[in-house]
Scaffold this motif. Structure first.
Motif: not given
Length: 313
Positions: A8, A18-19, A22, A281
């Motif tokens: 991360w 981040r979106v 995910w 996110s």
């Protein structure tokens, strides 16, 4: 620092990145992998340089392994299982029930699953090797019980007060559930994971070395996760309910009232599916806390002005 957290950190801190990550990690087909495959993928993540051909293994490990303990998460509480399991529970909990019992039943299932998911994906860095305490079990049971009753309040009010007025019923069935869903989602995370605020969580320096336990970081991690879950369930309640209220004023839906129920169900599931990666996110998985907000004994370790922690999920 666990290899999951190092990953991360390497991905940067932008919301869009981040979106995107995910969306890949929430693929339900990842649930078909065996524990042995997940452990092999996690072992690969522990290694050094990764190539593009290792991407599927990295995705599997990140979606199935707890960042603190390194243990494989229970199947039903892995992130990819959240939508398939919670969607029917959320849809059923938003139904306009005729009496209190079915409202309580579906709320109980939803709140129980939410509590289990929140607990399984908590930050457990300060409790390695410890068993779940009786206090924690009682806290989870109390959280589920309270949230179940609170979640059924709109139906309880309608039944106990004998509400027959259409505008008042609209308020209880379509408006009140919006802030109520957000508040209960926040409450569920905040109470189930309250131990992190009380005992603290592990914090790391910029090199990934553990430097101590911080209550301030624990409070920040729980608060951020609770806010993200409130955004998830609050939005999931708001968009479909407001959409149905608007469409019910059109001639098509006035003539075909049977269209309302399937529209509500599909829109709830659709919004929930969109919001899960977005809510996950909202805050970085590898959180940061500034030096001045840390305990005095940890401030010296924040040579870069901040320390890192696992936010949990």
């Amino acid at each position: 620092m666990d290899s999951n957290l190092l990953y991360w950190k390497s991905q940067g801190q932008s919301f869009l990145s981040r979106v995107q990550t995910w969306v890949n990690l929430l693929d339900p087909t990842l649930l078909l992998s065996s524990d042995a495959e997940i452990q092999r993928a996690h072992s690969l993540l522990q290694g050094g340089e990764k190539s593009e051909k290792d991407a599927p293994a990295l995705t599997l490990a990140l979606s199935s392994v707890h960042a603190d303990s390194g243990a494989v998460l229970p199947l039903v509480f892995r992130p990819p299982a959240l939508l398939p399991i919670s969607a029917p529970l959320v849809v059923a909990s938003f139904l306009p029930h005729n009496n209190v019992k079915p409202a309580l039943f579906w709320q109980f299932l939803l709140q129980s699953y939410s509590a289990g998911f929140n607990y399984a994906n908590r930050n457990s860095s300060s409790e390695q090797g410890k068993r779940t305490s009786l206090k924690q079990l009682l806290l989870i049971a109390g959280t589920v019980s309270y949230a179940t009753c609170a979640g059924a309040l709109p139906q309880i009010f309608i039944n106990r007060l004998g509400v027959r007025s259409a505008p008042v019923q609209t308020f209880f069935r379509s408006i009140l559930p919006i802030p109520l869903s957000a508040a209960l989602a926040f409450f569920n995370v905040f109470t189930v994971r309250s131990e992190e605020s009380e005992t603290g969580i592990q914090v790391f320096d910029s090199n990934g070395n553990p430097v101590g336990i911080s209550k301030a970081a624990g409070e920040k991690a729980v608060r951020e996760t609770a806010l993200s879950r409130a955004a998830l369930f609050g939005t999931t309640a708001a968009v479909p309910n407001l959409l149905v209220l608007l469409l019910q004023r059109t001639r098509l839906f006035q003539r075909n009232s049977l269209l309302v129920a399937p529209l509500r169900h599909m829109s709830v599931a659709f919004v929930l599916g969109l919001m899960i990666p977005v809510s996950f996110s909202l805050f970085p998985q590898l959180g940061t806390i500034k030096k001045e907000k840390l305990e005095e004994e940890l401030q010296a370790a924040a040579v870069d002005g901040q320390l890192f922690y696992n936010r949990g999920l």
